[in-house]
Design a protein around this motif. Sequence first.
Motif, PDB file in Angstrom:
ATOM      1  N   LEU A  26       0.821  -1.204   0.000  1.00 12.36           N
ATOM      2  CA  LEU A  26       0.000   0.000   0.000  1.00 12.36           C
ATOM      3  C   LEU A  26       0.860   1.261   0.000  1.00 12.36           C
ATOM      4  N   PHE A  27       0.259   2.370  -0.405  1.00 10.79           N
ATOM      5  CA  PHE A  27       0.939   3.666  -0.429  1.00 10.79           C
ATOM      6  C   PHE A  27       0.119   4.608   0.437  1.00 10.79           C
ATOM      7  N   LEU A  28       0.686   4.980   1.577  1.00 10.22           N
ATOM      8  CA  LEU A  28      -0.057   5.702   2.602  1.00 10.22           C
ATOM      9  C   LEU A  28       0.383   7.160   2.682  1.00 10.22           C
ATOM     10  N   ILE A  29      -0.599   8.057   2.593  1.00 10.17           N
ATOM     11  CA  ILE A  29      -0.360   9.503   2.649  1.00 10.17           C
ATOM     12  C   ILE A  29      -1.084  10.082   3.859  1.00 10.17           C
ATOM     13  N   SER A  30      -0.387  10.933   4.616  1.00 10.77           N
ATOM     14  CA  SER A  30      -1.062  11.733   5.635  1.00 10.77           C
ATOM     15  C   SER A  30      -0.524  13.159   5.575  1.00 10.77           C
ATOM     16  N   LYS A  31      -1.144  14.037   6.362  1.00 13.20           N
ATOM     17  CA  LYS A  31      -0.805  15.464   6.281  1.00 13.20           C
ATOM     18  C   LYS A  31      -0.685  16.060   7.668  1.00 13.20           C
ATOM     19  N   VAL A  32       0.166  17.068   7.764  1.00  9.84           N
ATOM     20  CA  VAL A  32       0.399  17.763   9.029  1.00  9.84           C
ATOM     21  C   VAL A  32      -0.226  19.154   8.966  1.00  9.84           C
ATOM     22  N   TYR A  33      -0.860  19.552  10.063  1.00  9.48           N
ATOM     23  CA  TYR A  33      -1.367  20.924  10.170  1.00  9.48           C
ATOM     24  C   TYR A  33      -0.219  21.916   9.989  1.00  9.48           C
ATOM     25  N   PRO A  34      -0.466  23.074   9.382  1.00 10.52           N
ATOM     26  CA  PRO A  34       0.613  24.053   9.206  1.00 10.52           C
ATOM     27  C   PRO A  34       1.201  24.532  10.529  1.00 10.52           C
ATOM     28  N   TRP A  35       0.381  24.644  11.580  1.00 12.83           N
ATOM     29  CA  TRP A  35       0.915  25.116  12.861  1.00 12.83           C
ATOM     30  C   TRP A  35       1.698  24.020  13.605  1.00 12.83           C
ATOM     31  N   ASN A  36       1.637  22.790  13.077  1.00 11.05           N
ATOM     32  CA  ASN A  36       2.439  21.699  13.639  1.00 11.05           C
ATOM     33  C   ASN A  36       3.666  21.392  12.785  1.00 11.05           C
ATOM     34  N   ALA A  37       3.943  22.254  11.815  1.00  8.99           N
ATOM     35  CA  ALA A  37       4.981  21.940  10.830  1.00  8.99           C
ATOM     36  C   ALA A  37       6.340  22.551  11.170  1.00  8.99           C
ATOM     37  N   SER A  38       6.609  22.740  12.456  1.00 12.35           N
ATOM     38  CA  SER A  38       7.900  23.271  12.888  1.00 12.35           C
ATOM     39  C   SER A  38       8.868  22.130  13.197  1.00 12.35           C
ATOM     40  N   LYS A  39      10.140  22.466  13.362  1.00 10.48           N
ATOM     41  CA  LYS A  39      11.151  21.438  13.677  1.00 10.48           C
ATOM     42  C   LYS A  39      10.832  20.739  14.995  1.00 10.48           C
ATOM     43  N   LYS A  40      10.231  21.470  15.923  1.00 11.42           N
ATOM     44  CA  LYS A  40       9.911  20.901  17.230  1.00 11.42           C
ATOM     45  C   LYS A  40       8.632  20.067  17.197  1.00 11.42           C
ATOM     46  N   GLN A  41       7.592  20.581  16.512  1.00 13.91           N
ATOM     47  CA  GLN A  41       6.283  19.945  16.605  1.00 13.91           C
ATOM     48  C   GLN A  41       6.012  18.914  15.514  1.00 13.91           C
ATOM     49  N   LEU A  42       6.612  19.063  14.337  1.00 18.05           N
ATOM     50  CA  LEU A  42       6.330  18.099  13.260  1.00 18.05           C
ATOM     51  C   LEU A  42       6.651  16.656  13.676  1.00 18.05           C
ATOM     52  N   PRO A  43       7.790  16.395  14.314  1.00 19.33           N
ATOM     53  CA  PRO A  43       8.055  15.009  14.721  1.00 19.33           C
ATOM     54  C   PRO A  43       6.997  14.454  15.667  1.00 19.33           C
ATOM     55  N   VAL A  44       6.439  15.328  16.514  1.00 16.74           N
ATOM     56  CA  VAL A  44       5.395  14.897  17.452  1.00 16.74           C
ATOM     57  C   VAL A  44       4.123  14.534  16.687  1.00 16.74           C
ATOM     58  N   SER A  45       3.724  15.413  15.760  1.00 14.47           N
ATOM     59  CA  SER A  45       2.535  15.144  14.951  1.00 14.47           C
ATOM     60  C   SER A  45       2.705  13.883  14.113  1.00 14.47           C
ATOM     61  N   LEU A  46       3.897  13.726  13.542  1.00 10.73           N
ATOM     62  CA  LEU A  46       4.166  12.551  12.718  1.00 10.73           C
ATOM     63  C   LEU A  46       4.081  11.275  13.551  1.00 10.73           C
ATOM     64  N   ASP A  47       4.682  11.274  14.722  1.00  9.19           N
ATOM     65  CA  ASP A  47       4.616  10.093  15.584  1.00  9.19           C
ATOM     66  C   ASP A  47       3.183   9.765  15.980  1.00  9.19           C
ATOM     67  N   ASN A  48       2.396  10.800  16.257  1.00 10.24           N
ATOM     68  CA  ASN A  48       0.995  10.575  16.609  1.00 10.24           C
ATOM     69  C   ASN A  48       0.212   9.980  15.433  1.00 10.24           C
ATOM     70  N   SER A  49       0.484  10.475  14.234  1.00  9.15           N
ATOM     71  CA  SER A  49      -0.174   9.928  13.045  1.00  9.15           C
ATOM     72  C   SER A  49       0.222   8.472  12.828  1.00  9.15           C
ATOM     73  N   LEU A  50       1.511   8.178  12.959  1.00  9.64           N
ATOM     74  CA  LEU A  50       1.989   6.804  12.769  1.00  9.64           C
ATOM     75  C   LEU A  50       1.352   5.869  13.794  1.00  9.64           C
TER      76      LEU A  50
END
Length: 282
Positions: free
Chosen positions: A73-97
């Motif tokens: 499968l090919f899985l796509i997800s998206k991050v909110y723009p306000w979560n797209a910082s160096k600090k918060q993006l990894p957190v959002s990504l881990d939560n999505s995963l």
Amino acid sequence: MSTVKINQQEFFPIGLGTWHMGEDPAKKGQELEALKTGIEHGAIVLDTAEMYGDGGSELLVGEALQSFNRKDLFLISKVYPWNASKKQLPVSLDNSLKRLGTDYLDLYLLHWTGNVPIEETIEALEEAKKAGKIKAWGVSNFDVKDLEKMYQKENSQNCQVNQVLYNLGERGIEFDLLPFMQEKQLPLIAYAPMAEGDQLGGQLTSNAKLKEIAQNHQATVFQMLLAWSIRKGQTLAIPQSSNPEHVIENIEAAQIQLTDEEMKQLDKEFPKPTSKQTLSII
């Protein structure tokens, strides 16, 4: 039948959108069946986001994935723009995963432009790629000026897609955005390719010529809309449906080939833009 290439992979041109899914527990069984049916019939691209149902869509997709080999499968997800910082993006990504029950995404998109500098977001996305948590990244709802700004930044050439609203009733991107993307060899993922079930005001399903062409192909108007959206082999369409029968119809639309005459007739009914249009977003 055409295919579309994303990150050096060839894909069936119709995937599974999941906006509005995972919000109502009473619909969960039917929504799961719809996703599984789509995958079983060849739609291996699943598109979701942390925004959809406040993570409910990702949880639903994660449950559907359990019935299949993740590598198929090919899985796509998206991050909110306000979560797209160096600090918060990894957190959002881990939560999505975690919600998706997987250890990587095939594609991770910035959902729309925001206040975090794009160079910072790119840096965070590149770090996620190095960590093996995403295979590639892209953007969504970016207009020409947004892409021009992005392409001035380091590693911007690694952007794999731009996902925007595109359908027969919303052709604004054809004036400048689509040509710019083609120049950059940036693939298009078209959301709402059936105009949200013709709920966007285009009155597509009542158009006599469109109904006539659909009848000539022994197809539904919605199948014609999908066939039109992928007609050039450069677009991945991601219609959303919670109805398994409709999902199969959507996938079958990839077999429909519009004639040159039919294309001219549709261009007359739904003209191409002749000037710059504001990017449509829903």
